[in-house]
Write a protein that holds these residues in place. Structure first.
Motif, PDB file in Angstrom:
ATOM      1  N   GLY A 201       1.071  -1.394  -0.236  1.00  0.00           N
ATOM      2  CA  GLY A 201       0.081  -0.086  -0.600  1.00  0.00           C
ATOM      3  C   GLY A 201       1.090   0.885  -0.171  1.00  0.00           C
ATOM      4  N   GLU A 202       1.963   1.366   1.507  1.00  0.00           N
ATOM      5  CA  GLU A 202       2.860   2.502   1.377  1.00  0.00           C
ATOM      6  C   GLU A 202       3.428   2.328  -0.421  1.00  0.00           C
ATOM      7  N   SER A 203       4.061   1.561  -0.936  1.00  0.00           N
ATOM      8  CA  SER A 203       4.534   1.949  -2.838  1.00  0.00           C
ATOM      9  C   SER A 203       3.555   2.093  -3.818  1.00  0.00           C
ATOM     10  N   LEU A 204       2.283   1.362  -3.499  1.00  0.00           N
ATOM     11  CA  LEU A 204       1.479   1.954  -4.294  1.00  0.00           C
ATOM     12  C   LEU A 204       1.182   3.672  -4.696  1.00  0.00           C
ATOM     13  N   ILE A 205       1.395   4.246  -3.516  1.00  0.00           N
ATOM     14  CA  ILE A 205       0.971   5.464  -3.186  1.00  0.00           C
ATOM     15  C   ILE A 205       2.055   6.732  -3.070  1.00  0.00           C
ATOM     16  N   PHE A 206       3.047   5.665  -2.912  1.00  0.00           N
ATOM     17  CA  PHE A 206       4.543   6.169  -3.315  1.00  0.00           C
ATOM     18  C   PHE A 206       4.758   6.194  -5.009  1.00  0.00           C
ATOM     19  N   ALA A 207       4.007   5.415  -5.834  1.00  0.00           N
ATOM     20  CA  ALA A 207       4.086   4.819  -6.865  1.00  0.00           C
ATOM     21  C   ALA A 207       2.979   6.156  -7.871  1.00  0.00           C
TER      22      ALA A 207
ATOM     23  N   PHE B 118      10.896   2.226  -7.605  1.00  0.00           N
ATOM     24  CA  PHE B 118      11.290   0.418  -7.760  1.00  0.00           C
ATOM     25  C   PHE B 118      12.123   0.944  -6.378  1.00  0.00           C
ATOM     26  N   LEU B 119      13.191   1.359  -5.990  1.00  0.00           N
ATOM     27  CA  LEU B 119      13.651   1.586  -4.715  1.00  0.00           C
ATOM     28  C   LEU B 119      13.118   1.962  -4.303  1.00  0.00           C
ATOM     29  N   PHE B 120      12.653   2.373  -3.999  1.00  0.00           N
ATOM     30  CA  PHE B 120      11.614   2.698  -2.670  1.00  0.00           C
ATOM     31  C   PHE B 120      11.370   1.511  -1.814  1.00  0.00           C
ATOM     32  N   TYR B 121      10.301   0.484  -3.572  1.00  0.00           N
ATOM     33  CA  TYR B 121       9.761  -0.212  -2.820  1.00  0.00           C
ATOM     34  C   TYR B 121      10.236  -1.782  -2.712  1.00  0.00           C
ATOM     35  N   GLY B 122      11.744  -1.562  -3.501  1.00  0.00           N
ATOM     36  CA  GLY B 122      12.667  -2.971  -2.740  1.00  0.00           C
ATOM     37  C   GLY B 122      13.471  -2.834  -1.312  1.00  0.00           C
ATOM     38  N   ALA B 123      13.313  -1.325  -1.078  1.00  0.00           N
ATOM     39  CA  ALA B 123      14.314  -1.133  -0.021  1.00  0.00           C
ATOM     40  C   ALA B 123      13.106  -1.001   1.593  1.00  0.00           C
ATOM     41  N   MET B 124      11.876  -0.789   0.611  1.00  0.00           N
ATOM     42  CA  MET B 124      10.647  -0.755   1.928  1.00  0.00           C
ATOM     43  C   MET B 124      10.453  -2.316   2.205  1.00  0.00           C
ATOM     44  N   VAL B 125      10.655  -3.143   1.041  1.00  0.00           N
ATOM     45  CA  VAL B 125      10.847  -4.936   1.126  1.00  0.00           C
ATOM     46  C   VAL B 125      11.636  -5.559   2.473  1.00  0.00           C
ATOM     47  N   LEU B 126      12.784  -4.809   1.451  1.00  0.00           N
ATOM     48  CA  LEU B 126      14.116  -5.253   2.014  1.00  0.00           C
ATOM     49  C   LEU B 126      14.475  -5.043   4.229  1.00  0.00           C
ATOM     50  N   LEU B 127      14.358  -3.700   3.830  1.00  0.00           N
ATOM     51  CA  LEU B 127      14.174  -3.256   6.073  1.00  0.00           C
ATOM     52  C   LEU B 127      12.920  -3.585   6.817  1.00  0.00           C
TER      53      LEU B 127
END
Length: 383
Positions: free
Chosen positions: A160-166, A208-217
């Motif tokens: 949800g956060e990544s979709l809002i950011f996108a 994509f960096l936001f999504y990847g970083a959010m997933v990993l962290l």
């Protein structure tokens, strides 16, 4: 245009809201994890027990467990594993399909599609029965809590956060020149208009960096606060884990279209979620190009979203199942039913792997939309 991309990325990173949104999302996820309410001491005990007694609930497992030193946790585990069986042995997917049809009062041609879908599920159930997936202990009584938190809550929050950011970055990327009032200078020439390709690439990279970083962290923080060890390798189809359909309450076994562990399921969800993020960013970038203003583009998106939700409510109330099945191919629907991805999906799908096929089709349609928009934008008058 490639040499312009780093400059566009830097321009985006200079916006303080990007860093603030990232920090706020990560902080929110950390609080969410810390207050998840999982019984970590019991999770640790079950993992220790699995090392001594095995991962499958058998008579030998129960014997080894009963011989261990008595404790409250041992008694709880004995109780939770007392009367369990291989539920997939002789399980009828045809009966399950009929149960879904009757429960939701599915009508019309969708009924036959549902029956065919559940017939195709039979070989999977046989495979689960042979693997004795239902007898995997997982985390016993805590399995449902952990699995549900990871797939239905934590990943749903990340997505949800990544979709809002996108959404926001897609709109901002295509309207930034208008916001800074440099659009007349930049967009009045062919070369200037081509910079939108670089802007798309830059905002896509950051999204994509936001999504990847959010997933990993986020998952890194989860695994630090709640180390679940071997639970990642537990079958999603253990009988401690079920699929629950809302708003009507219906519990059925968790049956994906191929046997999966929690780790496999999470990785696949991340990949499909990434495609959804790509679509959301690309769609809103195109909306920004057409509307030529961030706020106006945001309103257009909100209107589409509200109209879609209203249409969905009307269709569900009227029982128009043919339209309902078509609606389930829409990206908004895919996001809403994220917790059922890769399973039979009950009333939300009529074919195997529908969510994956639908996402690929939506990405393809986005590509066509991009081509049409580029033709429009090449001759668009700048005001």
């Amino acid at each position: 245009m490639l040499r312009i991309i780093p400059f566009e990325v830097r321009k985006l990173l200079e916006q303080p809201m990007i860093l603030l949104f990232f920090i706020a999302s990560l902080l929110l996820n950390t609080i969410y994890i810390a207050t998840a309410g999982l019984d970590q001491s019991y999770l640790d005990y079950v993992q220790e027990t699995k090392e001594k007694s095995g991962s499958f609930i058998t008579s030998e497992f129960r014997e080894k467990l009963s011989n261990q030193s008595a404790s409250r946790q041992q008694q709880r585990l004995l109780t939770e594993t007392a009367e369990l069986e291989n539920i997939f042995q002789g399980y009828s997917t045809e009966a399950l399909g009929q149960e879904i049809i009757n429960f939701y009062q599915i009508q019309g041609s969708v009924t036959e599609k549902m029956k065919r879908k559940y017939e195709k599920l039979t070989p999977i159930v046989h495979e689960l029965a042979e693997e004795q997936a239902a007898l995997e202990m997982g985390a016993a009584g805590e399995t449902m809590s952990v699995f549900t938190f990871i797939r239905n809550r934590l990943f749903h929050a990340i997505l949800g956060e990544s979709l809002i950011f996108a959404l926001l970055l897609g709109l901002y990327g295509s309207t930034s020149e208008r916001l800074t009032k440099t659009d007349v200078l930049v967009m009045t020439s062919k070369t200037g208009r081509k910079t939108q390709v670089s802007k798309y690439a830059a905002s896509f990279i950051l999204t994509f960096l936001f999504y990847g970083a959010m997933v990993l962290l986020t998952f890194g923080i989860f695994n630090y606060i709640h180390p679940i060890g071997t639970l990642w390798q537990t079958s999603m189809s253990t009988q401690f884990h079920v699929n629950i359909y809302f708003p009507q309450l219906l519990e059925i076994p968790f049956i994906p279209w191929q046997p999966m562990t929690l780790l496999n399921y999470t990785i696949l969800s991340i990949v499909l979620g990434g495609l959804l993020v790509i679509f959301c960013h690309g769609f809103n970038f195109l909306v920004g190009l057409w509307t030529d203003q961030l706020f106006r583009g945001f309103i257009v998106f909100i209107v589409i979203y509200v109209v879609f939700l209203g249409l969905e409510q009307i269709i569900n109330q009227m029982g128009w199942w043919n339209l309902h099945s078509l609606l389930m191919w829409h990206p908004i629907s895919l996001w809403k039913v994220q917790g059922y991805w890769f399973t039979e999906m009950g009333p939300y799908a009529t074919i195997p792997w529908q969510e994956s096929i639908a996402m690929v089709i939506n990405i393809f349609l986005l590509g066509i939309g991009g081509i049409l928009t580029s033709k429009f934008y090449a001759t668009k008058e700048v005001k």
